[in-house]
Write a protein that holds these residues in place. Structure first.
Motif, mmCIF file in Angstrom:
data_model
loop_
_atom_site.group_PDB
_atom_site.id
_atom_site.type_symbol
_atom_site.label_atom_id
_atom_site.label_comp_id
_atom_site.label_asym_id
_atom_site.label_seq_id
_atom_site.Cartn_x
_atom_site.Cartn_y
_atom_site.Cartn_z
ATOM 1 N N SER A 101 6.592 0.536 -64.902
ATOM 2 C CA SER A 101 7.715 -0.337 -64.613
ATOM 3 C C SER A 101 8.937 1.072 -63.563
ATOM 4 C CB SER A 101 8.114 -1.567 -64.904
ATOM 5 O OG SER A 101 8.910 -2.142 -64.040
ATOM 6 N N SER A 102 9.124 1.736 -64.637
ATOM 7 C CA SER A 102 10.615 2.793 -64.423
ATOM 8 C C SER A 102 10.166 3.596 -63.244
ATOM 9 C CB SER A 102 10.557 3.409 -65.337
ATOM 10 O OG SER A 102 9.808 4.276 -66.004
ATOM 11 N N GLN A 103 8.775 3.579 -62.810
ATOM 12 C CA GLN A 103 7.817 4.767 -62.356
ATOM 13 C C GLN A 103 7.295 4.129 -60.972
ATOM 14 O OE1 GLN A 103 9.315 8.012 -61.369
ATOM 15 N NE2 GLN A 103 10.917 7.642 -63.304
ATOM 16 N N LEU A 104 7.627 2.707 -60.769
ATOM 17 C CA LEU A 104 6.278 2.080 -59.587
ATOM 18 C C LEU A 104 5.849 2.246 -58.195
ATOM 19 C CD1 LEU A 104 4.835 -0.046 -60.140
ATOM 20 C CD2 LEU A 104 6.123 -1.849 -59.254
ATOM 21 N N PRO A 105 7.178 2.924 -57.755
ATOM 22 C CA PRO A 105 6.450 3.069 -56.485
ATOM 23 C C PRO A 105 5.589 4.327 -56.676
ATOM 24 C CG PRO A 105 9.256 2.519 -56.772
ATOM 25 C CD PRO A 105 8.681 2.766 -58.101
ATOM 26 N N ASP A 106 6.031 5.912 -57.531
ATOM 27 C CA ASP A 106 5.353 6.568 -57.504
ATOM 28 C C ASP A 106 4.729 6.411 -57.842
ATOM 29 O OD1 ASP A 106 5.265 9.185 -57.159
ATOM 30 O OD2 ASP A 106 5.081 10.078 -59.278
ATOM 31 N N PHE A 107 3.705 6.182 -59.034
ATOM 32 C CA PHE A 107 2.744 5.423 -59.370
ATOM 33 C C PHE A 107 2.103 4.661 -58.630
ATOM 34 C CE2 PHE A 107 0.855 1.706 -62.184
ATOM 35 C CZ PHE A 107 -0.364 3.266 -62.395
ATOM 36 N N CYS A 108 2.562 3.497 -57.833
ATOM 37 C CA CYS A 108 1.521 3.125 -56.752
ATOM 38 C C CYS A 108 1.333 3.267 -55.741
ATOM 39 C CB CYS A 108 2.339 1.644 -55.876
ATOM 40 S SG CYS A 108 2.551 0.132 -57.646
ATOM 41 N N GLY A 109 1.941 4.866 -55.292
ATOM 42 C CA GLY A 109 1.094 5.363 -54.244
ATOM 43 C C GLY A 109 0.145 6.265 -54.187
ATOM 44 N N LYS A 110 0.041 7.213 -55.328
ATOM 45 C CA LYS A 110 -0.134 8.121 -56.235
ATOM 46 C C LYS A 110 -1.497 7.468 -56.662
ATOM 47 C CE LYS A 110 2.781 11.959 -57.107
ATOM 48 N NZ LYS A 110 3.919 12.887 -58.273
ATOM 49 N N ALA A 111 -1.274 6.369 -57.150
ATOM 50 C CA ALA A 111 -2.447 5.838 -57.636
ATOM 51 C C ALA A 111 -3.384 4.984 -56.639
ATOM 52 C CB ALA A 111 -2.464 5.011 -58.287
ATOM 53 N N ASN A 112 -2.766 4.664 -55.188
ATOM 54 C CA ASN A 112 -2.895 3.983 -54.746
ATOM 55 C C ASN A 112 -3.685 2.278 -54.829
ATOM 56 O OD1 ASN A 112 -4.333 3.027 -51.883
ATOM 57 N ND2 ASN A 112 -6.118 3.884 -52.418
ATOM 58 N N LEU A 113 -2.282 1.964 -55.065
ATOM 59 C CA LEU A 113 -2.179 0.827 -55.489
ATOM 60 C C LEU A 113 -1.762 -0.718 -54.300
ATOM 61 C CD1 LEU A 113 -1.270 0.978 -59.028
ATOM 62 C CD2 LEU A 113 -3.656 1.347 -58.086
ATOM 63 N N LEU A 114 -2.093 -1.465 -54.462
ATOM 64 C CA LEU A 114 -1.303 -2.691 -53.551
ATOM 65 C C LEU A 114 0.347 -2.757 -54.632
ATOM 66 C CD1 LEU A 114 -1.158 -4.901 -51.650
ATOM 67 C CD2 LEU A 114 -2.445 -6.188 -53.019
ATOM 68 N N CYS A 115 1.404 -3.100 -53.595
ATOM 69 C CA CYS A 115 2.472 -3.243 -54.486
ATOM 70 C C CYS A 115 3.246 -3.392 -53.915
ATOM 71 C CB CYS A 115 3.014 -2.231 -55.648
ATOM 72 S SG CYS A 115 2.280 -1.022 -57.020
ATOM 73 N N PHE A 116 4.283 -4.345 -52.916
ATOM 74 C CA PHE A 116 5.623 -3.836 -52.326
ATOM 75 C C PHE A 116 6.830 -3.632 -52.822
ATOM 76 C CE2 PHE A 116 2.484 -7.983 -52.708
ATOM 77 C CZ PHE A 116 2.573 -8.725 -51.186
ATOM 78 N N SER A 117 7.382 -3.409 -51.739
ATOM 79 C CA SER A 117 8.525 -2.382 -51.829
ATOM 80 C C SER A 117 9.449 -3.690 -52.322
ATOM 81 C CB SER A 117 9.021 -2.054 -50.623
ATOM 82 O OG SER A 117 7.989 -1.261 -49.850
ATOM 83 N N ASP A 118 10.965 -2.905 -53.341
ATOM 84 C CA ASP A 118 11.674 -3.720 -53.536
ATOM 85 C C ASP A 118 12.427 -3.680 -52.168
ATOM 86 O OD1 ASP A 118 10.613 -3.301 -56.253
ATOM 87 O OD2 ASP A 118 11.776 -1.945 -56.534
ATOM 88 N N LEU A 119 13.270 -4.875 -52.015
ATOM 89 C CA LEU A 119 13.788 -5.330 -50.883
ATOM 90 C C LEU A 119 15.001 -4.042 -50.500
ATOM 91 C CD1 LEU A 119 14.682 -9.390 -50.925
ATOM 92 C CD2 LEU A 119 13.366 -8.324 -49.434
#
Length: 627
Positions: A83-101
């Motif tokens: 969770s602490s690296q979610l944006p980096d994880f989602c981008g590199k692993a090609n996942l469906l994640c929503f940006s934090d507001l």
């Protein structure tokens, strides 16, 4: 250096060496054997007995992580720190994640004109504004995964106008919320001209809409028309309003599998005037819920001119309608006249009301009215011999032709798969966001059950339990935990290795996986070219796998008995050129299918009477024993 860090550094150092200097070592595909794709290639060769290599369409779904990234994120998963690296994880692993507001755009004193708007957070927008007009044009239009939040919007304003000209049109997987919209506002107008038209999988929330407002007029001209699969919710709509006028001119028209909920609608309002001109017309499998509608309202006028007309099945539930109201007038001119009946329930409406007038002029089949006031309620056009005093009212009417009756080419008969035949092809394009599977090593360390959905929400930053991410997690997990249908063996697979294991457990190791080659021919007539029956066209068993909406690739796979599987060249009818290579599956035994299944609606038959065929859509697949 502390000794406990040495294994981590050694793993990362080794992975880096393989990334840089040894790509392709031990793997004829040229893939680094220490990447997820390299491991998957070896797993395929070990588990599948045919000499056919893993097809490209399946390998493309594997995780794109490098060996270094794979090692790093695996360690974070071990430590429960993804969770602490979610944006980096989602981008590199090609996942469906929503940006934090994003940071909030706060109060303003002058008129605002937002011509192009995307992923913003308004915490205090237009509060206590005196006059003026704020305009939003092209708001998140065509965006993928837009996350927009309005909190305390136009609260306490006087004579202030809000205009949304094009709000999130053609967006994909929309998450948008309005909290306290127009609360305690006096006068002014709110206008949504084109709200979420043609969106895919919306999750829309109006938590407190126009509560305690005075003389404010709000209009939705086209609200979620042509939307696909999602939900919209109004939690507290017009509560304690005075002289408010709310209009929905076209609400959910032509939408597919859309849920709408109005809770506490017009409660204790005074002289409200609410109009639904076209509500849910020509929808497919709608789910509408109205709870506490017009409770304790005074001198209200509520009008539904065309409600759920020409809709296909679905369910409507009105609970506590106009309860304890005073001199309310409620008019349903066309209620639920459908070409294929759904289930409509009215429970406890008009009870305790004084001087109310409720009129139902045209209504559809399979409607149930319970615990309603026996005075002041008029049912016009009841069939001969029917009585309005019973607990259930059943009206018959002429069935109306709708686009949901015939969805060209979605289902067809086996005889259509003959060389030279011309037939329509449905839109087989995948409308879900693009995602990859996670490596089995990582996904096995993530929770996967409804009992642990709170932990998943923490990982994927879904703090709001009503958000799209929260709903997506809960819905998919619930479907995975659902008991199988009679004769069905099913499994939700969270990795390609899991999919291989399930397919081989059902069919053996001598298997081939197939999908339609591309999406050419969608939404137009095609010509069938050369046709090949798998296993010589014999009745066989297959495993079909369909996508579910989840942060990473998740497939619902199930064993399908008594089918025939075909491959067919798809030609352009005019040029006769080959434009696609399709895979079709024909279900020979349909006896356990529901009578309301879309196949029987379009083909005009019933369970067990006919076989039903359909194409394998983009990113879906079917496994069968090799020839």
């Amino acid at each position: 250096m502390h000794s406990r860090f040495f294994p981590i550094l050694l793993l990362l150092f080794s992975a880096a060496i393989f990334d840089v200097g040894f790509a392709g070592a031990g793997d004829v595909s040229g893939e680094n054997p220490f990447t997820p794709r390299g491991y998957l290639t070896r797993y395929w060769k070990k588990e599948i007995s045919t000499d056919v290599p893993m097809p490209g369409f399946l390998l493309e779904k594997a995780s794109p992580l490098t060996a270094v990234e794979f090692a790093g994120f695996s360690k974070l998963a071990d430590q429960r720190k993804l969770s602490s690296q979610l944006p980096d994880f989602c981008g590199k692993a090609n996942l469906l994640c929503f940006s934090d507001l994003s940071p909030s755009l706060e109060k303003h004193d002058t008129n605002a004109n937002f011509a192009v708007y995307l992923n913003k957070n308004f915490t205090n927008y237009g509060d206590n504004r005196l006059g003026g007009l704020d305009s939003f044009k092209n708001y998140s239009d065509g965006d993928n995964l837009p996350v927009d939040s309005f909190r305390r919007y136009s609260r306490g304003s006087t004579g202030h106008g809000d205009k949304f000209a094009s709000y999130a049109t053609e967006a994909n997987v929309v998450d948008q919320s309005f909290n306290t919209y127009g609360t305690s506002a006096t006068g002014g107008t709110g206008d949504f001209s084109n709200y979420n038209k043609q969106v895919n999988v919306p999750n829309l929330r109006f938590t407190s809409y126009s509560d305690d407002s005075n003389g404010r007029k709000q209009s939705f001209t086209a609200y979620t028309d042509e939307a696909n699969s999602g939900d919209q919710k109004f939690t507290s709509y017009g509560k304690n309003g005075n002289g408010a006028a709310n209009e929905f001119a076209s609400y959910g028209k032509d939408s597919n599998v859309l849920g709408s909920a109005f809770t506490n609608y017009g409660e204790t309002a005074n002289a409200a005037n609410d109009t639904f001109t076209s509500y849910g017309t020509n929808t497919n499998v709608p789910e509408n819920t109205f709870k506490n509608y017009g409770t304790q309202g005074n001198a209200a006028t509520e009008s539904f001119k065309s409600y759920r007309d020409q809709s296909n099945v679905g369910d409507d539930n009105f609970q506590s309608y106009s309860k304890n109201s005073n001199a309310a007038k409620v008019d349903f001119e066309n209620y639920g006249k459908s070409f294929n009946e759904g289930t409509d329930k009215f429970s406890g409406y008009g009870n305790g009301a004084v001087g109310q007038e409720i009129d139902f002029k045209i209504y559809g089949v399979n409607n149930t009215f319970k615990d309603y006031a026996k005075k002041g309620v008029t049912f016009t056009g009841l069939p001969n011999g029917s009585s309005a005093m019973g607990a259930s009212l059943v009206a018959t009417g002429k069935r109306v032709i709708s686009k949901w009756v015939v969805e060209p080419g979605k289902f067809f008969r086996e005889k259509m798969l003959e060389s030279g035949n011309i037939m329509p092809m449905p839109d087989i394009r995948d409308k879900m966001p693009k995602r990859s599977f996670l490596p089995r090593v990582i996904v096995s360390k993530l929770p996967f059950s409804t009992s642990k959905v709170g932990e998943l929400r923490r990982i994927f930053h879904a703090d709001d339990e009503n958000s799209t991410m929260s709903k997506m997690l809960t819905d998919s997990l619930s479907e995975c935990e659902r008991a199988p249908s009679p004769g069905e063996t099913k499994r939700c697979v969270t990795s390609i290795e899991d999919m291989i294991d399930f397919a081989t457990s059902m069919l053996g190791r001598n298997v081939v996986v197939r999908t339609t080659e591309n999406t050419e021919g969608s939404n137009r007539d095609i010509m069938i070219g050369k046709v090949k029956g798998i296993n010589s066209g014999k009745v066989t068993k297959s495993v079909s796998c369909h996508q579910s909406l989840f942060p990473y690739s998740l497939y619902y796979c199930h064993s399908v008995p008594k089918v025939r599987v075909y491959e067919a060249d798809i030609l352009d009818p005019k040029s006769k050129a080959t434009i696609n290579h399709g895979v079709a599956i024909c279900h020979i035994d349909t006896s356990s299918w529901s009578p309301g299944h879309g196949a029987f609606i379009s083909l005009g038959s019933g369970p067990g009477k006919i076989e039903v065929c359909h194409w394998i859509f983009e990113n879906d697949m079917t496994w069968a024993v090799a020839d």
